[in-house]
Write a protein that holds these residues in place. Structure first.
Motif, PDB file in Angstrom:
ATOM      1  N   SER A 193      -9.594  -0.062 -14.678  1.00  0.00           N
ATOM      2  CA  SER A 193     -10.181   0.699 -15.783  1.00  0.00           C
ATOM      3  C   SER A 193      -9.067   1.299 -16.612  1.00  0.00           C
ATOM      4  N   ALA A 194      -9.067   1.015 -17.893  1.00  0.00           N
ATOM      5  CA  ALA A 194      -8.055   1.600 -18.774  1.00  0.00           C
ATOM      6  C   ALA A 194      -8.155   3.116 -18.765  1.00  0.00           C
ATOM      7  N   ALA A 195      -9.388   3.630 -18.717  1.00  0.00           N
ATOM      8  CA  ALA A 195      -9.587   5.074 -18.752  1.00  0.00           C
ATOM      9  C   ALA A 195      -9.088   5.766 -17.485  1.00  0.00           C
ATOM     10  N   LEU A 196      -9.037   5.010 -16.375  1.00  0.00           N
ATOM     11  CA  LEU A 196      -8.603   5.586 -15.096  1.00  0.00           C
ATOM     12  C   LEU A 196      -7.165   5.214 -14.757  1.00  0.00           C
ATOM     13  N   GLY A 197      -6.446   4.655 -15.726  1.00  0.00           N
ATOM     14  CA  GLY A 197      -5.041   4.325 -15.490  1.00  0.00           C
ATOM     15  C   GLY A 197      -4.800   2.959 -14.897  1.00  0.00           C
ATOM     16  N   GLY A 198      -5.771   2.070 -15.028  1.00  0.00           N
ATOM     17  CA  GLY A 198      -5.593   0.699 -14.535  1.00  0.00           C
ATOM     18  C   GLY A 198      -6.195   0.502 -13.165  1.00  0.00           C
ATOM     19  N   LEU A 199      -5.470  -0.134 -12.266  1.00  0.00           N
ATOM     20  CA  LEU A 199      -5.934  -0.427 -10.917  1.00  0.00           C
ATOM     21  C   LEU A 199      -5.914   0.830 -10.051  1.00  0.00           C
ATOM     22  N   PRO A 200      -6.588   0.802  -8.886  1.00  0.00           N
ATOM     23  CA  PRO A 200      -6.547   1.961  -7.989  1.00  0.00           C
ATOM     24  C   PRO A 200      -5.110   2.346  -7.638  1.00  0.00           C
ATOM     25  N   PRO A 201      -4.845   3.617  -7.375  1.00  0.00           N
ATOM     26  CA  PRO A 201      -3.475   4.082  -7.117  1.00  0.00           C
ATOM     27  C   PRO A 201      -2.857   3.422  -5.881  1.00  0.00           C
ATOM     28  N   GLU A 202      -1.541   3.316  -5.911  1.00  0.00           N
ATOM     29  CA  GLU A 202      -0.801   2.713  -4.806  1.00  0.00           C
ATOM     30  C   GLU A 202      -1.073   3.437  -3.483  1.00  0.00           C
ATOM     31  N   GLU A 203      -1.117   4.764  -3.509  1.00  0.00           N
ATOM     32  CA  GLU A 203      -1.304   5.505  -2.260  1.00  0.00           C
ATOM     33  C   GLU A 203      -2.657   5.210  -1.623  1.00  0.00           C
ATOM     34  N   PHE A 204      -3.664   5.012  -2.458  1.00  0.00           N
ATOM     35  CA  PHE A 204      -4.975   4.642  -1.903  1.00  0.00           C
ATOM     36  C   PHE A 204      -4.916   3.267  -1.255  1.00  0.00           C
ATOM     37  N   LEU A 205      -4.310   2.295  -1.932  1.00  0.00           N
ATOM     38  CA  LEU A 205      -4.249   0.938  -1.408  1.00  0.00           C
ATOM     39  C   LEU A 205      -3.464   0.888  -0.099  1.00  0.00           C
ATOM     40  N   VAL A 206      -2.352   1.603  -0.021  1.00  0.00           N
ATOM     41  CA  VAL A 206      -1.543   1.608   1.196  1.00  0.00           C
ATOM     42  C   VAL A 206      -2.293   2.286   2.333  1.00  0.00           C
ATOM     43  N   SER A 207      -3.039   3.331   2.017  1.00  0.00           N
ATOM     44  CA  SER A 207      -3.821   4.006   3.065  1.00  0.00           C
ATOM     45  C   SER A 207      -4.919   3.095   3.601  1.00  0.00           C
ATOM     46  N   LEU A 208      -5.398   2.212   2.751  1.00  0.00           N
ATOM     47  CA  LEU A 208      -6.419   1.256   3.172  1.00  0.00           C
ATOM     48  C   LEU A 208      -5.844   0.261   4.167  1.00  0.00           C
ATOM     49  N   ASP A 209      -4.683  -0.305   3.840  1.00  0.00           N
ATOM     50  CA  ASP A 209      -3.977  -1.220   4.733  1.00  0.00           C
ATOM     51  C   ASP A 209      -2.542  -1.348   4.224  1.00  0.00           C
ATOM     52  N   PRO A 210      -1.538  -1.153   5.103  1.00  0.00           N
ATOM     53  CA  PRO A 210      -0.141  -1.285   4.665  1.00  0.00           C
ATOM     54  C   PRO A 210       0.181  -2.651   4.066  1.00  0.00           C
TER      55      PRO A 210
END
Length: 534
Positions: A193-210
């Protein structure tokens, strides 16, 4: 007069149509490619990039021949594809594996993990794709691939949606940073989402799975709507397609979204793109959150408006399966369906044979048919399946309306409504509104419209639609049949949420089968066999 090529990649074949700006469609051709399934794993569904591209070359040459033109007369080419078809590639954008096709649901565990983690983190992006992440979508499929292909992980450079992979290949692009990224694909399926800064944040993705560390950066590229140019046809692919090198290729999108454009969608319209599955597409002026839909994405359908997507994971697939089990074809089994009346079969069919795409977003569901009796036939089930898909569509449209999406006109697009008058009539009766059906074949017309925009022939989508779209035939609801469906729909809706929600409360269902019998007997003008009344 100008000539362009519109390309539509479906589940089993690609169709290329040659359009003239004044005369319309000049000719078309199709070419098939295999779908790889595994009997021991019904969630498995893949296809080969090489098969896709070979079929495109064959269909393109067939289409120019059918149109009676030389390939160098084509001024632009635009391509739509199935959505949620994801391919991992290396640093030169060569495939590392086959596509996870849209109907591949192996990533259902990953999807559940994403949903749980996103809710725990209050990730705003999850709300904009309906509140539940689907096993059909990009992050789930990519995570599944990374987990199950450790030997190939070191070669992984990025992943591409089918529409972007085809455009990238045709333009000769070999660097991920230069690859076109369809806002349609990435917004609806990757939580971009352009309004949300693009893709989900890196910290969220890493917390999901390294394993997802650094993947966000690897999904770089030129994110754009389809009024932008992805690139220009490379000399290599110009030779393979029989076209002129250097012609523009706009950023691609999903087949259903461009089918909606070809069906002449306007503000306030909802288009049911009914094919192997159903994609329900609408456009609105403002983005509003709609729980359970596949995404609310500015620019995904029409660059100037917000696209809303929902749908059914199986429609035509269900009809085909019923016919196949009966040892016949849908066309043959459909002979006589026009004599059926609302509810007369006594069957009620939940169209979850491939899980639920909207609004439950639950891939673990399976089809259910209630009311079976010894005298029921495959044709009875086919009619009940059509009714079931219409009821499911009504659930979706009611959800959209409840959250501010206008439903002024309903258009039945896609391939099936063109050849199944019974389906259109049932939908009109179940939805209680007129159904508009394009008067002509609109397959790949949406692609052609964006190709004409890329070539500068038309200035707006609306201008192109006025020139090229075939208009609509209207199927009016039948009041007596509408009345029957008004009795059946509350039963369907109760069972839809009762069976479908993972944490549904207890239901009082003792009246369901007697009610189905009563309604069926009433529809037939008599009493059902075995009824206490005689």
């Amino acid at each position: 007069m100008s000539t362009v090529a519109g390309v539509d990649f479906g589940t089993l074949s690609v169709r290329v149509s040659i359009f003239d700006s004044a005369k319309g469609r000049l000719g078309a051709a199709s070419a098939e490619y295999p779908l790889h399934r595994k009997k021991e794993d019904p969630d498995y569904a893949t296809q080969s990039h090489a098969d896709h591209m070979a079929a495109l070359a064959k269909a393109m040459r067939g289409a120019t021949a059918a149109a009676g033109i030389q390939g160098d007369a084509v001024e632009a080419i635009a391509l739509d594809t199935t959505g949620s078809s994801v391919i991992p590639v290396d640093e030169k954008l060569n495939p590392l594996d086959d596509y996870y096709l849209w109907c591949d649901h192996r990533a259902w565990k990953e999807a559940a993990e994403i949903t749980q983690a996103a809710r725990a983190a209050s990730l705003p992006a999850i709300e904009w794709c309906g509140g539940i992440y689907s096993s059909e979508w990009g992050w789930a499929k990519l995570l599944h691939w990374l987990r199950h292909n450790p030997a190939k992980r070191a070669q992984f450079a990025t992943a591409l949606e089918h529409c972007d992979m085809v455009a990238t290949t045709l333009c000769g692009i070999t660097e991920a940073v230069d690859a076109p990224r369809s806002v349609c694909a990435m917004g609806h399926k990757w939580m971009w989402s352009a309004a949300l800064g693009g893709l989900p944040p890196e910290e969220f993705l890493v917390s999901l799975d390294p394993l997802l560390a650094g993947i966000r950066d690897k999904l770089a590229g030129r994110y754009a709507t389809s009024d932008q140019i992805a690139g220009h046809l490379s000399p290599e692919w110009a030779g393979k397609l029989g076209l002129r090198a250097g012609i523009p290729i706009p950023v691609g999108a999903f087949d259903a979204h461009w089918d909606a454009v070809g069906a002449e969608v306007r503000l306030g319209d909802v288009v049911n793109v009914v094919g192997t599955s159903t994609c329900i597409v609408a456009i609105g002026e403002k983005p509003n959150l709609v729980p359970g839909v596949c995404g609310v994405v500015p620019g995904s359908v029409h660059p100037g408006y917000t696209g809303i997507e929902a749908g059914l994971s199986a429609t035509g697939d269900i009809f085909d399966a019923i016919a196949r089990r009966a040892g016949t074809t849908v066309a043959d089994l459909s002979n006589g369906l026009e004599r059926y009346r609302a509810g007369e079969t006594g069957l009620l069919r939940m169209s979850w044979d491939n899980g639920d795409r909207t609004v439950l977003v639950n891939p673990e569901l399976s089809g259910i048919t209630l009311g079976w009796r010894l005298t029921h036939t495959a044709q009875d089930e086919l009619f009940a399946a059509i009714e079931g898909t219409a009821f499911h569509t009504r659930v979706i449209l009611e959800r959209m309306q409840h959250h501010g999406v206008p439903v002024s006109r309903i258009i039945n697009g896609g391939g099936i409504p063109q050849k199944n008058a019974v389906l259109n009539q049932v939908y009109a009766n179940v939805l209680g509104k007129p159904i508009l059906v394009p008067k002509g074949d609109i397959t790949s017309l949406g692609s052609a419209i964006f190709a004409f925009l890329a070539a500068g022939v038309f200035k707006t989508i609306e201008e192109a639609q006025i020139a090229l779209c075939p208009g609509h035939a209207t199927v009016e609801p039948q009041p007596d049949q509408v009345a029957v469906y008004e009795e059946l729909y509350p039963i369907y809706r109760k069972l839809y949420f009762g069976f479908g929600e993972r944490r549904s409360t207890g239901l009082e269902i003792g009246d369901v089968l007697p009610e189905l019998r009563r309604i069926a007997a009433q529809a037939r003008g008599g009493h059902s066999v075995g009824s206490s009344a005689s």
